[in-house]
Design a protein around this motif. Structure first.
Motif, mmCIF file in Angstrom:
data_model
loop_
_atom_site.group_PDB
_atom_site.id
_atom_site.type_symbol
_atom_site.label_atom_id
_atom_site.label_comp_id
_atom_site.label_asym_id
_atom_site.label_seq_id
_atom_site.Cartn_x
_atom_site.Cartn_y
_atom_site.Cartn_z
ATOM 1 N N GLY A 19 0.852 -1.140 0.339
ATOM 2 C CA GLY A 19 -0.116 -0.139 0.049
ATOM 3 C C GLY A 19 0.608 1.465 0.314
ATOM 4 N N ILE A 20 1.803 1.276 0.311
ATOM 5 C CA ILE A 20 2.973 2.547 0.574
ATOM 6 C C ILE A 20 3.023 2.554 -0.987
ATOM 7 C CG2 ILE A 20 5.656 3.482 0.729
ATOM 8 C CD1 ILE A 20 5.519 1.142 2.784
ATOM 9 N N PHE A 21 3.363 1.559 -2.374
ATOM 10 C CA PHE A 21 3.798 1.327 -3.110
ATOM 11 C C PHE A 21 2.426 2.353 -3.908
ATOM 12 C CE2 PHE A 21 7.237 -0.575 -1.117
ATOM 13 C CZ PHE A 21 8.079 0.614 -1.380
ATOM 14 N N LEU A 22 1.835 1.417 -3.585
ATOM 15 C CA LEU A 22 0.619 1.298 -5.041
ATOM 16 C C LEU A 22 -0.980 2.073 -3.984
ATOM 17 C CD1 LEU A 22 -0.185 -2.920 -5.626
ATOM 18 C CD2 LEU A 22 1.178 -0.750 -7.146
ATOM 19 N N PRO A 23 -1.268 3.352 -4.886
ATOM 20 C CA PRO A 23 -1.822 4.207 -4.181
ATOM 21 C C PRO A 23 -3.347 3.828 -4.058
ATOM 22 C CG PRO A 23 -1.438 4.658 -6.792
ATOM 23 C CD PRO A 23 -0.661 3.602 -6.265
ATOM 24 N N ILE A 24 -4.038 2.552 -4.699
ATOM 25 C CA ILE A 24 -5.368 2.393 -4.813
ATOM 26 C C ILE A 24 -5.310 1.504 -3.085
ATOM 27 C CG2 ILE A 24 -7.202 0.942 -4.836
ATOM 28 C CD1 ILE A 24 -6.330 3.439 -6.626
ATOM 29 N N ALA A 67 -3.752 10.138 13.848
ATOM 30 C CA ALA A 67 -2.726 11.234 13.135
ATOM 31 C C ALA A 67 -2.051 11.151 12.160
ATOM 32 C CB ALA A 67 -2.991 12.502 14.273
ATOM 33 N N LEU A 68 -1.873 11.935 10.846
ATOM 34 C CA LEU A 68 -0.781 11.120 10.182
ATOM 35 C C LEU A 68 -0.349 12.635 9.697
ATOM 36 C CD1 LEU A 68 -3.429 9.553 7.577
ATOM 37 C CD2 LEU A 68 -1.153 8.310 8.847
ATOM 38 N N PRO A 69 0.912 12.184 9.644
ATOM 39 C CA PRO A 69 2.138 13.539 9.028
ATOM 40 C C PRO A 69 1.570 14.107 8.206
ATOM 41 C CG PRO A 69 3.155 11.612 9.987
ATOM 42 C CD PRO A 69 2.426 11.181 9.553
ATOM 43 N N LEU A 70 2.045 15.300 7.542
ATOM 44 C CA LEU A 70 1.564 16.317 6.486
ATOM 45 C C LEU A 70 2.015 16.158 5.837
ATOM 46 C CD1 LEU A 70 -0.170 18.148 5.434
ATOM 47 C CD2 LEU A 70 1.972 19.827 5.666
ATOM 48 N N ARG A 71 3.326 15.034 5.525
ATOM 49 C CA ARG A 71 3.828 14.184 4.174
ATOM 50 C C ARG A 71 3.405 13.291 3.542
ATOM 51 N NH1 ARG A 71 7.134 10.732 4.419
ATOM 52 N NH2 ARG A 71 8.663 10.015 2.536
ATOM 53 N N ILE A 72 2.480 12.066 4.302
ATOM 54 C CA ILE A 72 2.445 10.881 4.786
ATOM 55 C C ILE A 72 0.302 11.361 3.850
ATOM 56 C CG2 ILE A 72 1.367 9.205 5.300
ATOM 57 C CD1 ILE A 72 4.281 8.813 5.273
ATOM 58 N N LYS A 73 0.215 13.022 4.026
ATOM 59 C CA LYS A 73 -0.868 12.484 3.229
ATOM 60 C C LYS A 73 -0.850 13.079 1.993
ATOM 61 C CE LYS A 73 -4.345 14.137 7.407
ATOM 62 N NZ LYS A 73 -4.591 15.862 7.908
ATOM 63 N N ILE A 74 0.014 14.868 2.050
ATOM 64 C CA ILE A 74 0.702 15.044 0.542
ATOM 65 C C ILE A 74 0.666 13.452 -0.231
ATOM 66 C CG2 ILE A 74 2.274 16.066 -0.891
ATOM 67 C CD1 ILE A 74 2.256 17.927 1.481
ATOM 68 N N VAL A 75 1.948 12.950 -0.312
ATOM 69 C CA VAL A 75 2.196 11.607 -0.659
ATOM 70 C C VAL A 75 1.135 11.160 -1.301
ATOM 71 C CG1 VAL A 75 3.963 9.407 -0.824
ATOM 72 C CG2 VAL A 75 3.861 12.247 0.121
ATOM 73 N N SER A 76 0.316 10.193 -0.166
ATOM 74 C CA SER A 76 -0.464 9.674 -0.390
ATOM 75 C C SER A 76 -1.644 10.205 -1.833
ATOM 76 C CB SER A 76 -1.322 9.139 0.926
ATOM 77 O OG SER A 76 -0.380 8.540 1.786
ATOM 78 N N LEU A 77 -1.893 11.236 -1.348
ATOM 79 C CA LEU A 77 -3.172 11.744 -2.021
ATOM 80 C C LEU A 77 -2.891 11.810 -3.533
ATOM 81 C CD1 LEU A 77 -5.285 14.275 0.147
ATOM 82 C CD2 LEU A 77 -5.984 12.470 -0.965
ATOM 83 N N CYS A 82 -3.231 10.793 -8.979
ATOM 84 C CA CYS A 82 -2.340 9.662 -10.210
ATOM 85 C C CYS A 82 -2.877 8.794 -10.359
ATOM 86 C CB CYS A 82 -0.917 10.438 -10.772
ATOM 87 S SG CYS A 82 0.069 11.687 -9.559
ATOM 88 N N ALA A 83 -2.894 8.204 -10.117
ATOM 89 C CA ALA A 83 -3.233 6.448 -10.508
ATOM 90 C C ALA A 83 -4.756 6.942 -11.201
ATOM 91 C CB ALA A 83 -2.843 5.467 -9.910
ATOM 92 N N MET A 84 -5.965 7.623 -10.201
ATOM 93 C CA MET A 84 -6.883 7.400 -10.219
ATOM 94 C C MET A 84 -7.333 7.952 -11.670
ATOM 95 S SD MET A 84 -9.434 6.026 -8.433
ATOM 96 C CE MET A 84 -9.300 5.294 -7.579
ATOM 97 N N LEU A 85 -7.142 9.115 -11.591
ATOM 98 C CA LEU A 85 -6.605 9.977 -12.784
ATOM 99 C C LEU A 85 -6.477 9.672 -13.873
ATOM 100 C CD1 LEU A 85 -5.827 13.578 -12.064
ATOM 101 C CD2 LEU A 85 -8.450 12.711 -12.480
#
Length: 120
Positions: A19-24, A67-77, A82-85
């Motif tokens: 899940g770290i590497f696969l955004p879905i 809570a999640l770090p801001l970096r994790i939120k940004i990278v995840s989203l 990118c994958a969804m679009l």
């Protein structure tokens, strides 16, 4: 039963790492599930997971602060969208209902991720 829980914990851990590497694929729920399964089956594996250099702090931080770090939120989203679009415009091209479903899943996951507090 102990070995079944260990096996399920390992499967969940693999899915969490993927899940770290696969955004879905979500990361946090699988890592938390692994921690819970190891806590019930193997204290050694539980301690090893929580003591892991990369994953341990992530799991402990989430369990303690929700809570999640801001970096994790940004990278995840970013990775997820990118994958969804890509899927919406290239894979599901011309299949309107599938494009709507994918966009809906993207919005749902985004709302879920953004619903957690941001860790400082």
């Amino acid at each position: 039963m102990k070995y079944v829980l260990i096996f399920l914990g390992m499967c969940s851990l693999v899915l969490g790492i993927l899940g770290i590497f696969l955004p879905i694929l979500p990361t946090t729920p699988f890592l938390l599930l692994s921690a819970a399964l190891f806590a019930r089956s193997s204290r050694r594996l539980y301690d090893r997971l929580l003591g892991h250099k990369a994953l341990g702090g992530y799991i402990r931080g989430f369990m303690e602060e929700r809570a999640l770090p801001l970096r994790i939120k940004i990278v995840s989203l970013s990775m997820m969208w990118c994958a969804m679009l890509g899927c919406i415009f290239f894979v599901a091209e011309g299949v309107l209902w599938l494009q709507i479903v994918l966009a809906g899943v993207g919005v749902g996951v985004s709302v879920h991720i953004l619903s957690y507090k941001t860790k400082k």
